[in-house]
Design a protein around this motif. Structure first.
Motif, mmCIF file in Angstrom:
data_model
loop_
_atom_site.group_PDB
_atom_site.id
_atom_site.type_symbol
_atom_site.label_atom_id
_atom_site.label_comp_id
_atom_site.label_asym_id
_atom_site.label_seq_id
_atom_site.Cartn_x
_atom_site.Cartn_y
_atom_site.Cartn_z
ATOM 1 N N ARG A 3 0.838 -1.206 0.000
ATOM 2 C CA ARG A 3 0.000 0.000 0.000
ATOM 3 C C ARG A 3 0.871 1.253 0.000
ATOM 4 O O ARG A 3 0.637 2.199 -0.759
ATOM 5 N N VAL A 4 1.874 1.257 0.861
ATOM 6 C CA VAL A 4 2.763 2.419 0.971
ATOM 7 C C VAL A 4 3.524 2.633 -0.331
ATOM 8 O O VAL A 4 3.662 3.766 -0.821
ATOM 9 N N ALA A 5 4.011 1.538 -0.919
ATOM 10 C CA ALA A 5 4.788 1.650 -2.156
ATOM 11 C C ALA A 5 3.931 2.189 -3.300
ATOM 12 O O ALA A 5 4.356 3.078 -4.058
ATOM 13 N N LEU A 6 2.719 1.656 -3.431
ATOM 14 C CA LEU A 6 1.817 2.120 -4.502
ATOM 15 C C LEU A 6 1.499 3.604 -4.338
ATOM 16 O O LEU A 6 1.516 4.378 -5.299
ATOM 17 N N GLU A 7 1.174 4.005 -3.110
ATOM 18 C CA GLU A 7 0.846 5.416 -2.870
ATOM 19 C C GLU A 7 2.035 6.308 -3.213
ATOM 20 O O GLU A 7 1.872 7.375 -3.819
ATOM 21 N N LYS A 8 3.249 5.875 -2.836
ATOM 22 C CA LYS A 8 4.451 6.657 -3.114
ATOM 23 C C LYS A 8 4.674 6.804 -4.620
ATOM 24 O O LYS A 8 4.966 7.895 -5.122
ATOM 25 N N ILE A 9 4.521 5.700 -5.353
ATOM 26 C CA ILE A 9 4.716 5.737 -6.808
ATOM 27 C C ILE A 9 3.719 6.693 -7.465
ATOM 28 O O ILE A 9 4.087 7.525 -8.306
ATOM 29 N N LEU A 10 2.460 6.588 -7.077
ATOM 30 C CA LEU A 10 1.414 7.390 -7.719
ATOM 31 C C LEU A 10 1.582 8.877 -7.423
ATOM 32 O O LEU A 10 1.480 9.719 -8.321
ATOM 33 N N THR A 11 1.805 9.223 -6.169
ATOM 34 C CA THR A 11 1.905 10.645 -5.808
ATOM 35 C C THR A 11 3.200 11.281 -6.297
ATOM 36 O O THR A 11 3.276 12.502 -6.471
ATOM 37 N N THR A 12 4.229 10.456 -6.530
ATOM 38 C CA THR A 12 5.507 10.987 -7.011
ATOM 39 C C THR A 12 5.480 11.244 -8.513
ATOM 40 O O THR A 12 6.004 12.263 -8.992
ATOM 41 N N HIS A 13 4.850 10.354 -9.267
ATOM 42 C CA HIS A 13 4.927 10.423 -10.728
ATOM 43 C C HIS A 13 3.681 11.005 -11.401
ATOM 44 O O HIS A 13 3.731 11.324 -12.592
ATOM 45 N N LEU A 14 2.588 11.130 -10.675
ATOM 46 C CA LEU A 14 1.344 11.620 -11.292
ATOM 47 C C LEU A 14 0.805 12.794 -10.482
ATOM 48 O O LEU A 14 0.327 12.624 -9.352
ATOM 49 N N ASP A 15 0.887 13.991 -11.065
ATOM 50 C CA ASP A 15 0.462 15.196 -10.345
ATOM 51 C C ASP A 15 -1.051 15.275 -10.147
ATOM 52 O O ASP A 15 -1.524 15.917 -9.211
ATOM 53 N N GLN A 16 -1.801 14.643 -11.064
ATOM 54 C CA GLN A 16 -3.252 14.839 -11.043
ATOM 55 C C GLN A 16 -3.989 13.852 -10.141
ATOM 56 O O GLN A 16 -5.214 13.819 -10.137
ATOM 57 N N VAL A 17 -3.254 13.026 -9.358
ATOM 58 C CA VAL A 17 -3.936 12.034 -8.532
ATOM 59 C C VAL A 17 -3.855 12.401 -7.055
ATOM 60 O O VAL A 17 -2.933 13.086 -6.609
ATOM 61 N N GLU A 18 -4.853 11.906 -6.313
ATOM 62 C CA GLU A 18 -4.887 12.054 -4.859
ATOM 63 C C GLU A 18 -5.313 10.713 -4.268
ATOM 64 O O GLU A 18 -6.399 10.204 -4.602
ATOM 65 N N VAL A 19 -4.473 10.119 -3.447
ATOM 66 C CA VAL A 19 -4.832 8.871 -2.778
ATOM 67 C C VAL A 19 -5.671 9.241 -1.557
ATOM 68 O O VAL A 19 -5.158 9.773 -0.571
ATOM 69 N N VAL A 20 -6.963 8.965 -1.627
ATOM 70 C CA VAL A 20 -7.877 9.417 -0.569
ATOM 71 C C VAL A 20 -7.874 8.473 0.622
ATOM 72 O O VAL A 20 -8.259 8.865 1.733
ATOM 73 N N ALA A 21 -7.456 7.201 0.407
ATOM 74 C CA ALA A 21 -7.397 6.255 1.530
ATOM 75 C C ALA A 21 -6.673 4.987 1.087
ATOM 76 O O ALA A 21 -6.642 4.651 -0.099
ATOM 77 N N THR A 22 -6.078 4.286 2.078
ATOM 78 C CA THR A 22 -5.530 2.948 1.847
ATOM 79 C C THR A 22 -6.130 2.036 2.906
ATOM 80 O O THR A 22 -6.228 2.415 4.083
ATOM 81 N N VAL A 23 -6.557 0.832 2.503
ATOM 82 C CA VAL A 23 -7.205 -0.098 3.434
ATOM 83 C C VAL A 23 -6.596 -1.480 3.260
ATOM 84 O O VAL A 23 -5.970 -1.791 2.235
ATOM 85 N N GLY A 24 -6.819 -2.353 4.282
ATOM 86 C CA GLY A 24 -6.165 -3.647 4.284
ATOM 87 C C GLY A 24 -7.058 -4.832 4.006
ATOM 88 O O GLY A 24 -6.580 -5.968 4.015
ATOM 89 N N ASN A 25 -8.372 -4.615 3.764
ATOM 90 C CA ASN A 25 -9.240 -5.753 3.450
ATOM 91 C C ASN A 25 -10.447 -5.296 2.631
ATOM 92 O O ASN A 25 -10.709 -4.094 2.484
ATOM 93 N N GLY A 26 -11.198 -6.276 2.140
ATOM 94 C CA GLY A 26 -12.326 -5.985 1.255
ATOM 95 C C GLY A 26 -13.454 -5.235 1.930
ATOM 96 O O GLY A 26 -14.082 -4.357 1.334
ATOM 97 N N ARG A 27 -13.742 -5.569 3.201
ATOM 98 C CA ARG A 27 -14.841 -4.898 3.899
ATOM 99 C C ARG A 27 -14.550 -3.411 4.066
ATOM 100 O O ARG A 27 -15.425 -2.561 3.853
ATOM 101 N N GLU A 28 -13.316 -3.083 4.453
ATOM 102 C CA GLU A 28 -12.941 -1.672 4.592
ATOM 103 C C GLU A 28 -13.016 -0.958 3.245
ATOM 104 O O GLU A 28 -13.416 0.209 3.165
#
Length: 517
Positions: A14-39
């Motif tokens: 989760r941390v790695a994906l968020e880092k990649i997206l926010t570093t390389h794509l200016d137009q994105v915002e990661v609004v949340a990261t969760v650890g299971n399907g229910r969340e």
């Protein structure tokens, strides 16, 4: 910004994906990261992300189950699976769930960025399309009351093309299917009513808005104290339904006890071309209501049954409508006096004669206003206590109307129709209504529509269509504009409708015309 939700049971992923997206794509915002399907399901419901990055194997509800529930509630959310499982069965389920892409762990940063960037571009384009569609829908919604009134006017006073029926039926959400009757709503003014009182106009506007909410009716334009309605119904049900409609009007008008409202109902017609006859019948039924108070309904069919088709009064009333429609003013004056003479010969009770004559004068005033005559008397007060006095009052009132009509004839602008034609040529790309054109030359909408067609051999609407399609052809030949942009530029709110009108007028669709040129 593109809102992204990441669901993966491994925190490092989760941390790695968020880092990649926010570093390389200016137009994105990661609004949340969760650890299971229910969340993921809970967060998707609250945050409504644009894009969901979902692992498959997670504790509790797995990724595919979560995607199914989320997509069922929010079908516009795009989904990318990020998983180390590449089995065919997973791929099949993902396709069925509408998953946009599949990233296999571990993926290179460049692959992740390119995949998400492509989806972000897709989301931006969809937003743009939705905004354009919403803008077009808003334009149409704002124009609907004008289009509806315009359609009613054309149907009662002009001709309507088949393409209009199809378009209006769709836009207005009204089944434009015969049989249909015309209803005339007439507001009668009490003697002590202040003519400058805006409450009358406000009530008419409120009533228009209220009745436009019905799916069996189309509402015309207010003319004086008259409002025409097109009522589509099954034969045999009109009286019950119109009774309910009167209750709707009564509830609206109960706030002002000064209001006296009458409904005149023309006979049901199987052909839309015959609705002009139903309109005339509705006016006659309205005039038969006389000077009564409260809320009353009169059906033209009842007049025929009560008086018989050979009844002289009914015959003269029909002649009165015909004379007014053809602007035979001298005949009109004679018919009014013939009607009074018939009532005197039949020894009609004086009170009834006063009421009927009052109704005839109301009809006369309304139709003069339709033609464009200004400064007609607002009140017709008949108080004669004998037929001799009633004759005297009728002559005085007729003289007042005659003076107003002669003044209108003398001051008529003979170049008014050329002015309207030029105005259409200069403003066809705008929302031009018949009322707007009539106001421009200070004539009534009915009179303008009738005389424009007589003068130029074409209705003003068809001439405006000619101007729009002619300009559209120029734009197509020049290139540089999309068909959607051309549609808006020449005055159409709906590109699809523009294409249909273009093809009906030119015999070719816009794209066929472009390819031919």
């Amino acid at each position: 910004m593109i809102r992204i939700l990441i669901a993966d049971d491994e925190e490092i992923e989760r941390v790695a994906l968020e880092k990649i997206l926010t570093t390389h794509l200016d137009q994105v915002e990661v609004v949340a990261t969760v650890g299971n399907g229910r969340e993921a399901i809970e967060k998707a419901g609250g945050l409504k992300p644009d894009l969901l990055l979902m692992d498959i194997q997670m504790p509790g509800i797995n990724g595919l189950e979560a995607i199914g529930q989320i997509r069922e509630r929010f079908p516009t959310i795009k989904v990318v699976i990020v998983s180390s499982y590449d089995t065919f069965s997973f791929a099949q389920q993902a396709i069925r769930l509408g998953v946009k892409d599949y990233l296999l762990k571990p993926s290179k940063v460049q692959v992740i960025v390119e995949t998400i960037w492509k989806l972000c571009e897709e989301i931006v384009q969809e937003r743009s399309r939705l905004e354009s569609q919403e803008e077009a829908d808003n334009r149409i919604q704002k124009a609907l009351p004008i289009l509806e009134s315009e359609f009613v006017s054309r149907l009662l006073f002009d001709q309507v093309q088949e393409i209009d029926l199809e378009e209006v039926s769709t836009l207005m959400k009204v089944a434009v299917q015969p049989p249909a009757s015309v209803i005339v709503v007439s507001l009668q003014l009490r003697e002590d009513w202040d003519q400058q009182d805006r409450s009358l106009k406000n009530f008419m506007c409120e009533m228009q808005a209220e009745l436009r909410g019905r799916d069996d009716m189309m509402v015309g334009s207010v003319s004086g104290h008259i409002l025409p309605l097109l009522f589509f119904h099954r034969k045999g049900e009109e009286r019950r339904l119109i009774g309910k409609m009167m209750e709707q009007i009564r509830r609206l008008g109960c706030r002002d006890p000064r209001l006296h409202i009458g409904l005149g109902v023309g006979s049901a017609k199987d052909g839309l071309d015959d609705l002009r006859i139903s309109y005339q019948e509705a006016l006659m039924a309205c005039s038969d209501l006389g000077m009564g108070q409260g809320y009353r309904i009169r059906f033209y069919d009842d007049l025929s049954q009560e008086h018989g088709e050979d009844d002289k009064r009914l015959w003269y009333e029909r002649k009165l409508i015909e004379a007014l429609r053809h602007e035979r003013w001298q005949d009109t004056k004679e018919i009014i006096f013939c009607l009074l003479s018939v009532m005197e010969q039949k020894q009609t009770p004086l009170e009834e004669a006063r009421q009927r004559l009052y109704g005839h004068f109301l009809l006369l005033i309304h139709l003069l206003e339709e033609v464009g005559v200004k400064e007609v008397p607002a009140h017709i007060l008949l108080r004669g206590q004998s037929y001799m006095e009633l004759w005297q009052e009728a002559r005085v009132k007729m003289e007042e109307l005659d003076v107003a009509y002669q003044r209108f004839q003398k001051n008529a602008q003979f170049d008014a129709f050329d002015q309207v034609k030029k105005y259409i040529e200069e403003h066809f790309m705008e929302d031009l209504s018949l009322e707007q054109l009539a106001k421009f030359v200070q004539l009534s909408p009915f009179y303008l529509s009738k005389c424009f067609k007589e003068e130029f051999g074409i209705s003003y609407v068809d001439y405006m269509t000619q101007c729009r399609i002619s300009r559209a052809k120029e734009y197509i030949r020049q290139g540089g504009l999309s068909f959607k942009e051309i549609a808006y530029a020449v005055g159409y709110h709906d590109p699809n409708y523009f294409s249909r009108v273009f093809k009906k007028t030119c015999g070719l669709s816009p794209s066929q015309y472009r390819d031919k040129k």
